[in-house]
Design an enzyme around this catalytic site. Structure first.
Site, PDB file in Angstrom:
ATOM      1  N   GLY A 396       0.807  -1.225   0.000  1.00  0.00           N
ATOM      2  CA  GLY A 396       0.000   0.000   0.000  1.00  0.00           C
ATOM      3  C   GLY A 396       0.833   1.266   0.000  1.00  0.00           C
ATOM      4  O   GLY A 396       0.293   2.357  -0.129  1.00  0.00           O
ATOM      5  N   VAL A 397       2.129   1.135   0.144  1.00  0.00           N
ATOM      6  CA  VAL A 397       3.109   2.221   0.113  1.00  0.00           C
ATOM      7  C   VAL A 397       2.673   3.501   0.826  1.00  0.00           C
ATOM      8  O   VAL A 397       3.070   4.595   0.442  1.00  0.00           O
ATOM      9  CB  VAL A 397       3.648   2.544  -1.313  1.00  0.00           C
ATOM     10  N   CYS A 398       1.878   3.389   1.869  1.00  0.00           N
ATOM     11  CA  CYS A 398       1.497   4.569   2.666  1.00  0.00           C
ATOM     12  C   CYS A 398       0.768   5.613   1.845  1.00  0.00           C
ATOM     13  O   CYS A 398       1.000   6.802   2.008  1.00  0.00           O
ATOM     14  CB  CYS A 398       2.725   5.240   3.287  1.00  0.00           C
ATOM     15  N   ASN A 399      -0.041   5.180   0.911  1.00  0.00           N
ATOM     16  CA  ASN A 399      -0.766   6.157   0.108  1.00  0.00           C
ATOM     17  C   ASN A 399      -2.183   5.646  -0.139  1.00  0.00           C
ATOM     18  O   ASN A 399      -2.510   5.182  -1.231  1.00  0.00           O
ATOM     19  CB  ASN A 399      -0.015   6.389  -1.214  1.00  0.00           C
TER      20      ASN A 399
END
Ligand SMILES: *Cc1c(COP(=O)(O)O)cnc(C)c1O
Length: 824
Positions: A396-399
């Site tokens: 989810g790469v923090c986004n």
């Protein structure tokens, strides 16, 4: 060392190739494609910093001593230098040093929250999680996409009906950390210019992803955002430091900030009266609470020097990385399966060379599909990529907003994924037929053409199906192949992830509902995190050798690697469950541990001798814990294995063995059965079996590709099935175990619970603890179904063939050499 020159990419690339080995030794042999996370630092940066640190005495900047004064003056010089790096006029801007971009955001939020009427908040949907969280402090908040923002700038405020009194904060990333999309820096000025009279709108630019590969130019004060946050480690790799750049005109926001700390206050009265005078001149003096990160700030000076020396300017880096990202984008885009379908679904918009549009950063976010359109699991790609020394970010790469819009995930879907067990970083990353994250390859200053090309080659080699349609290999089974199948060996792994104990020949070993007796009853638990240790992180665990000594009633544990001199060669753990050997849960709150992400409560040993032994040989602070059968609540675990789709593929008419199972067994995948079956600390199921024929077939594939055959031990099975050499050179069919629904060993029946999903732990040599690529690389090519890699089969005890009440029912056992009859 030569400063690379950009433009066509070739000059710069050649220069980077030349100095990379000296400057970035840690990149040797690996392909680092995670610059949006952090950048590797240059060796000359560390050398130069070490020289600076050992040649100068830097004191805490609060006194008149020479060392203190030196720190103060250096820090002020560097502050100025940072402003210049971003082309910001010191008369218009100030730099506040913070831990990271997130800390900068929190300083702004802390101030806005303290404003008399609070604040309204609008943020772009591609915001990093750290910007999204701001909404929890706001009176009202809205999440906007590009169109809504353009609409807002053209006409109406998104804060309708909320009163015009409270000020608002508008935040957006200069570049999305998910797909690299860049957003207009002019939004800040437009918001200021066009906002309805009366409502003050502040702008917060998150430049954390942007600045690592592009020059940020704040020279035009008019268009500049009020607040800009960034993290220096994303540009230079080192130091771990961030900045909040504040436009003087927006400083009034901080007037309501209530907290003060050492360093941000001129005088404090607290005896009898409560009064203080905050520092009120320079904004950084008012916001840098406590001792500044002195040495990190000083390291920044060196970082700026070395970066300029190596790369010249940020424009050079921008030109080079943009060149590379086009190549990466085009390379991935061009990959097609044999049937013409695209291999990569790319979320990053087509990079464009138009100078007027903000364009795209050097990032390509994508997912992989097989030729039938099924998504390949991210954890699977991650396992293979890490074996091949690629460093990419997945998930989810923090986004959250960027991911949801790229993947078309509706809020209800995300919540339903959450309630069916999905968490950031879990193995289950394809849910309801949709991926839950992306693969992000991001390039930086020292990336090269060969990095890009090897990554594209890697995707081509492992994920491109050459044939027009995916064909599942159909097992061809000859009854006589199986007639002499027998138990070849039996292994018990008393301590999870440590070496196995070989059951000697002629011994009847007890089979329990949870698995073979004594299997995975103990584990080692990290003292800090409570996490059960695994070979994946600590390969040396394979050298920890437990022996079940029933004569003495002890589990004797040795270590075949180097044992530090102060430790014994072996520790002994009683097999009996004397409560005295465990930490008392009365004096010490009983602590939960985690096994494969699942929370459990195990009994931890109190003996320092035992725990020091394991901590000492493995060089990690850990304790031994026991998870005996029969526990309740969190001291109980359940089977997780289930039939995989590839096992249910329609095979040709099934062969029935004369005299095999009386009735076809019911499908082994009913949910009720699954939840009832208990296990101890095994990852998934009570018993894991493999067949030598399959290991043989796999080794042939490995050797055909020039690799070295692996030992069956790497699969850490409990039961290894073998067959004596077949007449006329025929081998028992490999992988036929995937099609069985049951198995008879001696006079006992077992139910198959589905194929065993594999990770790169199978690449650890169980004798030497060394890691290699095989067999995972070949497994990924030959044994991948639905994007997951399988080898071996899970099973559990069903019952005796002669029914309940028989001798066999009272004490079921298995023994080496017993005959095995599979059932379908
Ligand atoms: C990395 C990043 C952040 C967070 O930076 P920290 O250093 O973790 O505070 C925020 N936004 C973007 C766009 C990022 O890339």
């Amino acid at each position: 060392m030569t400063t690379p020159t950009p433009s066509d990419g070739a000059g710069y690339n050649a220069a980077v190739e030349r100095f990379r080995d000296d400057e970035y030794p840690m990149l040797r042999g690996s392909i680092y494609l995670d610059h949006a996370g952090t950048t590797p630092y240059a060796k000359s940066l560390m050398d130069k910093f070490a020289r600076d640190m050992t040649a100068n005495l830097f004191g805490n900047p609060h006194s008149a001593s020479a060392s203190s004064q030196l720190s103060t003056s250096r820090i002020e010089d560097i502050r100025l230098r940072v402003l210049r790096f971003f082309n910001a006029d010191p008369l218009e801007f100030d730099v506040v040093f913070v831990a990271n971009a997130t800390a900068g955001i929190k300083l702004v939020v802390e101030a806005m929250r303290a404003l008399p009427g609070g604040f309204d908040y609008a943020y772009h949907q591609s915001s990093h999680t750290s910007l999204v969280g701001v909404r929890e402090e706001a009176r009202n908040s809205v999440c906007l996409d590009d169109l809504q923002i353009e609409g807002w700038l053209a006409s109406s405020s998104p804060f309708q009906g909320n009163g015009e009194d409270a000020p608002a904060l508008f935040a957006y990333p200069a570049q999305s950390n998910m797909d690299g999309r860049r957003f207009p820096l002019t939004w800040a000025s437009k918001v200021r210019r066009d906002n309805p009279a009366g409502k003050r709108i502040y702008t917060l630019l998150d430049a954390a992803a942007f600045v690592s590969s592009a020059p940020l130019d704040l020279s035009c004060t008019d268009t500049a955002p009020d607040f800009t946050v960034l993290s220096f480690y994303k540009i230079f790799g080192f130091p771990d430091l961030g900045a909040l750049i504040v436009r003087h005109e927006a400083e009034d926001v901080f007037a309501s900030r209530r907290y003060f700390g050492g360093g941000t206050v001129d005088m404090v009265v607290c005896v009898k009266e409560q009064w203080h005078a905050s520092k009120n001149q320079l904004i950084h003096e008012r916001l840098e609470d406590g001792t500044q990160p002195i040495h990190s700030i000083i390291a920044l000076d060196t970082a700026l020097d070395v970066h300029r020396q190596l790369f010249g300017s940020m424009s050079n880096v921008a030109a080079h990385t943009s060149f590379l990202s086009h190549r990466l984008y085009d390379g991935l885009k061009s990959l097609r399966h044999g049937n013409g379908e695209l291999v990569c679904a790319i979320y990053t918009p087509v990079p464009n060379f138009q100078t007027r549009a903000p364009g795209t950063g050097p990032v390509v976010a994508f997912n992989i599909r097989n030729s039938l359109g099924a998504w390949v699991s991210l954890t699977e790609i991650e396992k293979l990529a890490s074996l091949k020394h690629f460093h990419v970010r997945t998930g989810g790469v923090c986004n959250p907003g960027g991911i949801a819009s790229a993947l078309g995930l509706e809020p209800w879907e995300m919540k339903s994924n959450f309630s069916s067990g999905f968490r950031c970083g879990t193995e289950n990353d394809i849910m309801a037929g949709k991926p839950t994250g992306v693969i992000r390859a991001s390039l930086g200053a020292m990336s090269t053409i060969s990095d890009v090309d090897s990554f594209v080659d890697f995707i081509r080699e492992f994920y491109l199906d050459r044939y027009p349609a995916l064909s599942l290999s159909e097992p061809t089974v000859q009854p006589q192949d199986l007639s002499r199948l027998h138990v070849h060996s039996i292994s018990i792994y008393p301590i999870k992830s440590c070496a196995g104990y070989q059951v000697p020949e002629g011994v009847d070993w007890e089979v329990r509902p949870e698995g073979l007796a004594w299997d995975r009853e103990w584990c080692l638990v990290h003292q800090g995190s409570g996490q059960a240790l695994s070979q994946k992180r600590y390969p040396e665990m394979s050298l920890v050798r437990p022996i079940l000594d029933f004569q003495r009633g002890e589990l004797r544990v040795g270590y075949t690697g180097h044992v530090p001199a102060h430790l014994p060669n072996e520790v002994r753990v009683p097999l009996s469950q004397n409560p005295a050997v465990f930490q008392s849960s009365v004096t010490r709150r009983s602590r939960s541990s985690r096994v494969c992400g699942e929370e459990i409560v195990a009994q931890t040993y109190a003996s320092a001798e035992i725990n020091d032994f394991f901590s000492g040989v493995l060089k990690v602070p850990c304790v031994l814990a026991r998870f005996p059968p029969g526990g309740q609540g969190k001291s109980m675990r359940h089977n997780k294995a289930h039939l995989q789709k590839h096992q249910m593929a329609p095979y040709p008419p099934k062969l029935l063995l004369p005299g095999s199972f009386p009735a076809p067994p019911s499908p082994p995948d009913s949910d009720t059965e699954r939840t009832e079956r208990r296990i101890l600390l095994a990852n998934e199921s009570p018993i894991l079996a493999i067949s030598l024929a399959s290991v043989e077939a796999l080794n042939q594939e490995i050797e055909r590709a020039g690799g070295k055959a692996v030992s069956p031990a790497v699969f850490r099975a409990n039961i290894v099935l073998g067959s004596p050499p077949q007449p006329h050179d025929t081998q028992a069919a490999p992988y036929v175990e995937d099609t069985w629904s049951g198995l008879r060993i001696g006079c006992h029946e077992f139910t198959m619970l589905g194929s065993c999903r594999r990770c790169h732990m199978v690449c650890i040599n169980q004798e030497t603890a060394e890691k290699s690529e095989e067999p995972f690389v070949t497994l990924s090519k030959t044994r991948r179904f639905e994007g997951k890699v399988f080898f071996g089969t899970h099973m559990c005890y069903r019952g005796p063939i002669d029914g309940e009440g028989s001798l066999g029912a009272q004490f079921p056992t298995v023994r080496i050499g017993e005959g095995v009859v599979p059932g379908w």
